[in-house]
Design a protein around this motif. Structure first.
Motif, mmCIF file in Angstrom:
data_model
loop_
_atom_site.group_PDB
_atom_site.id
_atom_site.type_symbol
_atom_site.label_atom_id
_atom_site.label_comp_id
_atom_site.label_asym_id
_atom_site.label_seq_id
_atom_site.Cartn_x
_atom_site.Cartn_y
_atom_site.Cartn_z
ATOM 1 N N LEU A 88 5.123 12.808 -1.156
ATOM 2 C CA LEU A 88 5.984 11.847 -1.859
ATOM 3 C C LEU A 88 7.171 11.452 -0.988
ATOM 4 O O LEU A 88 7.496 10.282 -0.821
ATOM 5 N N LEU A 89 7.782 12.474 -0.391
ATOM 6 C CA LEU A 89 8.932 12.227 0.482
ATOM 7 C C LEU A 89 8.537 11.306 1.639
ATOM 8 O O LEU A 89 9.260 10.363 1.990
ATOM 9 N N PHE A 90 7.384 11.586 2.212
ATOM 10 C CA PHE A 90 6.936 10.771 3.346
ATOM 11 C C PHE A 90 6.797 9.307 2.950
ATOM 12 O O PHE A 90 7.305 8.415 3.633
ATOM 13 N N PHE A 91 6.127 9.049 1.826
ATOM 14 C CA PHE A 91 5.892 7.648 1.482
ATOM 15 C C PHE A 91 7.182 6.945 1.061
ATOM 16 O O PHE A 91 7.352 5.760 1.316
ATOM 17 N N VAL A 92 8.094 7.699 0.441
ATOM 18 C CA VAL A 92 9.379 7.085 0.089
ATOM 19 C C VAL A 92 10.135 6.692 1.364
ATOM 20 O O VAL A 92 10.657 5.578 1.486
ATOM 21 N N LEU A 93 10.159 7.591 2.329
ATOM 22 C CA LEU A 93 10.879 7.277 3.557
ATOM 23 C C LEU A 93 10.161 6.189 4.367
ATOM 24 O O LEU A 93 10.800 5.341 4.986
ATOM 25 N N PHE B 235 -3.529 5.661 5.869
ATOM 26 C CA PHE B 235 -3.529 5.962 4.441
ATOM 27 C C PHE B 235 -4.677 6.877 4.044
ATOM 28 O O PHE B 235 -4.785 7.301 2.903
ATOM 29 N N GLN B 236 -5.576 7.148 4.977
ATOM 30 C CA GLN B 236 -6.658 8.081 4.657
ATOM 31 C C GLN B 236 -6.472 9.419 5.349
ATOM 32 O O GLN B 236 -6.984 10.431 4.875
ATOM 33 N N THR B 237 -5.729 9.411 6.461
ATOM 34 C CA THR B 237 -5.555 10.680 7.168
ATOM 35 C C THR B 237 -4.374 11.474 6.613
ATOM 36 O O THR B 237 -4.517 12.670 6.329
ATOM 37 N N LEU B 238 -3.219 10.818 6.471
ATOM 38 C CA LEU B 238 -2.044 11.599 6.080
ATOM 39 C C LEU B 238 -2.199 12.230 4.695
ATOM 40 O O LEU B 238 -1.890 13.415 4.535
ATOM 41 N N PRO B 239 -2.708 11.504 3.686
ATOM 42 C CA PRO B 239 -2.907 12.179 2.401
ATOM 43 C C PRO B 239 -3.836 13.394 2.528
ATOM 44 O O PRO B 239 -3.649 14.390 1.817
ATOM 45 N N ALA B 240 -4.804 13.322 3.445
ATOM 46 C CA ALA B 240 -5.677 14.487 3.635
ATOM 47 C C ALA B 240 -4.878 15.657 4.195
ATOM 48 O O ALA B 240 -5.113 16.820 3.834
ATOM 49 N N ALA B 241 -3.923 15.371 5.072
ATOM 50 C CA ALA B 241 -3.082 16.451 5.615
ATOM 51 C C ALA B 241 -2.179 17.014 4.517
ATOM 52 O O ALA B 241 -2.012 18.233 4.402
ATOM 53 N N PHE B 242 -1.615 16.141 3.706
ATOM 54 C CA PHE B 242 -0.735 16.620 2.629
ATOM 55 C C PHE B 242 -1.524 17.467 1.630
ATOM 56 O O PHE B 242 -0.990 18.369 0.995
ATOM 57 N N HIS B 243 -2.813 17.186 1.529
ATOM 58 C CA HIS B 243 -3.687 17.916 0.615
ATOM 59 C C HIS B 243 -3.752 19.407 0.982
ATOM 60 O O HIS B 243 -3.652 20.279 0.132
ATOM 61 N N SER B 244 -3.876 19.668 2.280
ATOM 62 C CA SER B 244 -4.059 21.065 2.685
ATOM 63 C C SER B 244 -2.728 21.774 2.932
ATOM 64 O O SER B 244 -2.677 22.975 3.138
ATOM 65 N N MET B 245 -1.639 21.005 2.902
ATOM 66 C CA MET B 245 -0.329 21.554 3.289
ATOM 67 C C MET B 245 0.337 22.254 2.111
ATOM 68 O O MET B 245 0.348 21.713 1.013
ATOM 69 N N PRO B 246 0.887 23.462 2.320
ATOM 70 C CA PRO B 246 1.663 24.067 1.224
ATOM 71 C C PRO B 246 2.854 23.154 0.910
ATOM 72 O O PRO B 246 3.518 22.671 1.832
ATOM 73 N N GLY B 247 3.087 22.889 -0.337
ATOM 74 C CA GLY B 247 4.166 21.956 -0.690
ATOM 75 C C GLY B 247 3.805 20.513 -0.392
ATOM 76 O O GLY B 247 4.659 19.627 -0.419
ATOM 77 N N GLY B 248 2.521 20.279 -0.115
ATOM 78 C CA GLY B 248 2.089 18.952 0.326
ATOM 79 C C GLY B 248 2.346 17.844 -0.680
ATOM 80 O O GLY B 248 2.560 16.697 -0.297
ATOM 81 N N ALA B 249 2.333 18.164 -1.953
ATOM 82 C CA ALA B 249 2.576 17.121 -2.959
ATOM 83 C C ALA B 249 3.965 16.535 -2.756
ATOM 84 O O ALA B 249 4.159 15.317 -2.704
ATOM 85 N N ILE B 250 4.946 17.432 -2.619
ATOM 86 C CA ILE B 250 6.326 16.978 -2.455
ATOM 87 C C ILE B 250 6.527 16.309 -1.089
ATOM 88 O O ILE B 250 7.142 15.246 -0.985
ATOM 89 N N VAL B 251 5.977 16.925 -0.051
ATOM 90 C CA VAL B 251 6.116 16.336 1.287
ATOM 91 C C VAL B 251 5.501 14.941 1.316
ATOM 92 O O VAL B 251 6.073 13.997 1.882
ATOM 93 N N TRP C 5 0.849 -1.207 0.000
ATOM 94 C CA TRP C 5 0.000 0.000 0.000
ATOM 95 C C TRP C 5 0.880 1.250 0.000
ATOM 96 O O TRP C 5 0.555 2.254 -0.623
ATOM 97 N N VAL C 6 1.980 1.173 0.753
ATOM 98 C CA VAL C 6 2.906 2.310 0.775
ATOM 99 C C VAL C 6 3.462 2.544 -0.636
ATOM 100 O O VAL C 6 3.544 3.678 -1.107
ATOM 101 N N VAL C 7 3.814 1.431 -1.294
ATOM 102 C CA VAL C 7 4.340 1.549 -2.659
ATOM 103 C C VAL C 7 3.295 2.218 -3.562
ATOM 104 O O VAL C 7 3.618 3.075 -4.388
ATOM 105 N N TYR C 8 2.037 1.850 -3.364
ATOM 106 C CA TYR C 8 0.967 2.447 -4.163
ATOM 107 C C TYR C 8 0.942 3.972 -3.970
ATOM 108 O O TYR C 8 0.826 4.739 -4.924
ATOM 109 N N PHE C 9 1.068 4.397 -2.723
ATOM 110 C CA PHE C 9 1.029 5.841 -2.468
ATOM 111 C C PHE C 9 2.292 6.551 -2.967
ATOM 112 O O PHE C 9 2.240 7.738 -3.266
ATOM 113 N N SER D 89 1.606 9.600 -5.383
ATOM 114 C CA SER D 89 2.211 10.894 -5.020
ATOM 115 C C SER D 89 3.199 11.342 -6.083
ATOM 116 O O SER D 89 3.313 12.545 -6.359
ATOM 117 N N ALA D 90 3.913 10.385 -6.669
ATOM 118 C CA ALA D 90 4.882 10.771 -7.709
ATOM 119 C C ALA D 90 4.139 11.343 -8.910
ATOM 120 O O ALA D 90 4.518 12.391 -9.459
#
Ligand code: PHE
Length: 477
Positions: free
Chosen positions: A329-334, A311-327, A119-123, A127-128
Motif C-alpha cells: 500500500l505504501l509503495f503504491f501511494v508513494l 504491476f505483475q511483479t511487485l505485487p508478487a513480491a509484496f505477497h511473499s514479504m512479511p508485512g507485504g500488505a502494508i508495504v 493503474w497505480v490508483v487501482y493498486f 492494496s488498501a
C-alpha cells in the motif's frame, strides 16, 4: 499568490534545494518505475541499459543544462523563454519552435501518462482493501493478498484491462488531481510533495530492492541488466528506444526543465544541479529495475511482458514479504505521488503558455487543457480492450503492431522529444549568445569546455543519427 505564479520574474522555488527536488520530482516518475523496466525488458536488457546510460550522460545531461538555462534566463513560459533568448542573441524568435514541438509532445505524453497512473490508483485501492482485511483478520503483518495465489495476483491487470469503464474512471481521477494541483500553482502545489514524499519514496524503493535481491533471482537480474549483448546494441529499435527513454525519464525535450528552470533563483548553479538531477533520476531507474527483474525471473515471467511488468511483479513480491500488505500500500501511494509530481510538470507547460498568451486564469486553463487531455487519453485507455485491435500506424516501419497507446508513446518518445532536443542543442550550441549562455551554466574551465563540446557536436550529431536510424531502420541492414 498562486494566480501569478507564471508571471515573469515572480515565482521562485523557496530554496535551491527545492528547485532540485521539484525538477527531480518531475524527472522521477512512471518513467523510472514503469517505462524503464518495460523498455529494458522489451529491448533485451543489458544492451538497452548500456545505451540508455550512455544517452543520459552524453546527450541528456548536457541538454538538461541547456533547457534549464533557457528557462532561468527567460523567466517566462517555455515558448516565450526560448524566443526571448533568441531575440537577445540577435537570432530569429522562430527558434522557439523547439518549445512548440515540446509543448505538443508533453501534452500528448500526459494523455497516456494519466492512463498508466490510473493503474497505480487501482493498486492503491486493492492494496488498501487488502490491508483492511489483513487488519480485521488480526494479521496486520501478513503478506499482500495473503489468501491468493501468485497467478491470481497476476490476473489483476488483465482483469482491470477487461473493464474499460473502471480504467476510464481511474484515468479521469488522476487527470482531475493533476488539474487541481496545477490550478493552484505549481510551486505551492508540489513543493511539499517533492520535498517530503520523494525522499521517502526513494528509501522505500531501496528497501523493496533489498528484499527482492534476497528473495528473488538477483543473479539472473544482474546478468540480464548488465551483460550487454552487443549484437542487440546496434539494432535500430534498441538505439532509438534508449535515447527516447533518456529524454522521457529526464523530462527533456518537452520543455519541463525550461519551465522549472524559470523558477530557479539566480544563485542556483545550473551545471551542478543538472548533474544532480540526472544522477538521481538514473539511480531510481536502475534501482527500480533491480527491484523488478529478480522477481520476473523468480516467478518465471517473461522480461518482455510489456507495460504490465511492474504491476505483475511487485505485487508478487509484496505477497511473499512479511508485512507485504502494508508495504504494498505504501509503495503504491508513494508511486502515485511520484507520478503526480511528473504529471504536474507535463501539464504546467501548456497551462503556462495559455495563461501567458491568452491571459486566461490558471484555473480555467488547467481545466480546459485537462478536459482535452482526458478526451485524447481515452484512445490510450481503450487500447487495452475496445480498441485493442486498432493499428493506427500500421503503415510505418517499426510501428506495425503498435496500438494507439504504443503509437502515442512511441511517436512522442522516439521522435518528438529527440527532435525538440536536437533543435535545442543547435540553438544553444550555435545560435544563442555565447557569453549569455556560458554565464548561465555556472560551469568553468574543463567542465564548460566539455559541455560546449557535447552540446555543439556530440548531441546534434548523435541525435540526428539516431533519429535517422529510427526512421529508416533498413539503413543498418
Ligand atoms: N520524466 C517523467 C517520468 O519519468 C515523465 C515526464 C516526461 C515528465 C516529460 C515531464 C516531461 O515519469
Amino acid at each position: 499568490m498562486a494566480g501569478n505564479i507564471s508571471a515573469p520574474g515572480q515565482a521562485r522555488w523557496s530554496s535551491k534545494a527545492a528547485f532540485v527536488l521539484a525538477a527531480t520530482g518531475s524527472a522521477v516518475g512512471l518513467g523510472n518505475l514503469w517505462r524503464f523496466p518495460t523498455e529494458a525488458g522489451s529491448n533485451g536488457g543489458g544492451a538497452f541499459v548500456l545505451l540508455y546510460i550512455l544517452c543520459v550522460v552524453l546527450i541528456a545531461m548536457p541538454l538538461l543544462l541547456a533547457e534549464s538555462l533557457i528557462g532561468r534566463h527567460g523567466q517566462r513560459s517555455t515558448i516565450a523563454s526560448a524566443a526571448y533568448l533568441a531575440r537577445q542573441s540577435g537570432a530569429s524568435p522562430a527558434w522557439s519552435v523547439l518549445a512548440v514541438v515540446g509543448l505538443i509532445a508533453n501534452t500528448a505524453i500526459l494523455t497516456f501518462y494519466c492512463v498508466v497512473a490510473g493503474w497505480v490508483v487501482y493498486f492503491i485501492g486493492t492494496s488498501a482493501a487488502d490491508v483492511v482485511s489483513a487488519v480485521s483478520a488480526g494479521t496486520p503483518m501478513a503478506g499482500a493478498y495473503a489468501g491468493d495465489s501468485v497467478e491470481t495476483i497476476q490476473q489483476l491487470m488483465p482483469d482491470l484491462f477487461a473493464n474499460p469503464v473502471l480504467l476510464i474512471g481511474l484515468q479521469l481521477a488522476f487527470v482531475a488531481v493533476t488539474v487541481w494541483i496545477v490550478a493552484r500553482g505549481v510551486k505551492g502545489g508540489i513543493e511539499a510533495a517533492a520535498t517530503w514524499l520523494m525522499p521517502a519514496f526513494f528509501f522505500l524503493l531501496i528497501g523493496i530492492t533489498v528484499y527482492a535481491a534476497i528473495t528473488g533471482d538477483f543473479a539472473a537480474a544482474l546478468t540480464y541488466l548488465f551483460t550487454p549483448d552487443f549484437s542487440r546494441a546496434l539494432q535500430p529499435g534498441v538505439l532509438s528506444s534508449a535515447l527516447g527513454q533518456a529524454f522521457f525519464s529526464l523530462s527533456l525535450g518537452g520543455g519541463a526543465m525550461i519551465a522549472y528552470g524559470a523558477y530557479a533563483s539566480r544563485d542556483t548553479n545550473l551545471g551542478q544541479t543538472s548533474g544532480m538531477i540526472a544522477f538521481a533520476d538514473t539511480s531510481v531507474a536502475i534501482i527500480a529495475g533491480l527491484a523488478i527483474f529478480p522477481i520476473v525471473f523468480s516467478v518465471g515471467m517473461e522480461p518482455n511482458a510489456g507495460p504490465t511488468l511492474m504491476f505483475q511483479t511487485l505485487p508478487a513480491a509484496f505477497h511473499s514479504m512479511p508485512g507485504g500488505a502494508i508495504v504494498g500500500l505504501l509503495f503504491f501511494v508513494l508511486a502515485f505521488f511520484a507520478a503526480l509530481t511528473s504529471s504536474v510538470s507535463l501539464l504546467e507547460i501548456s497551462v503556462g503558455w495559455v495563461t501567458e498568451k491568452f491571459g486566461a486564469s490558471r484555473v480555467k486553463a488547467s481545466i480546459g487543457i485537462g478536459v482535452l487531455v482526458f478526451l485524447v487519453g481515452l484512445v490510450s485507455a481503450l487500447s487495452f480492450n475496445v480498441l485493442a485491435d486498432q493499428r493506427p500506424l500500421a503503415f510505418v516501419q517499426g510501428f506495425e503492431t503498435a496500438t494507439w497507446f504504443d503509437a502515442i508513446d512511441g511517436v512522442t518518445g522516439r521522435l518528438l522529444l529527440p527532435l525538440s532536443g536536437l533543435v535545442t542543442a543547435i540553438f544553444i550550441g550555435w545560435v544563442a549568445d555565447r557569453k549569455l549562455v556560458d554565464a548561465e551554466t555556472g560551469l568553468k574551465g574543463g567542465g564548460l569546455a566539455a559541455w560546449r563540446f557535447l552540446i555543439r557536436f556530440l548531441c546534434p550529431l548523435a541525435v540526428t543519427a539516431i533519429l535517422i536510424i529510427g526512421l529508416f531502420p533498413q539503413l543498418l541492414g
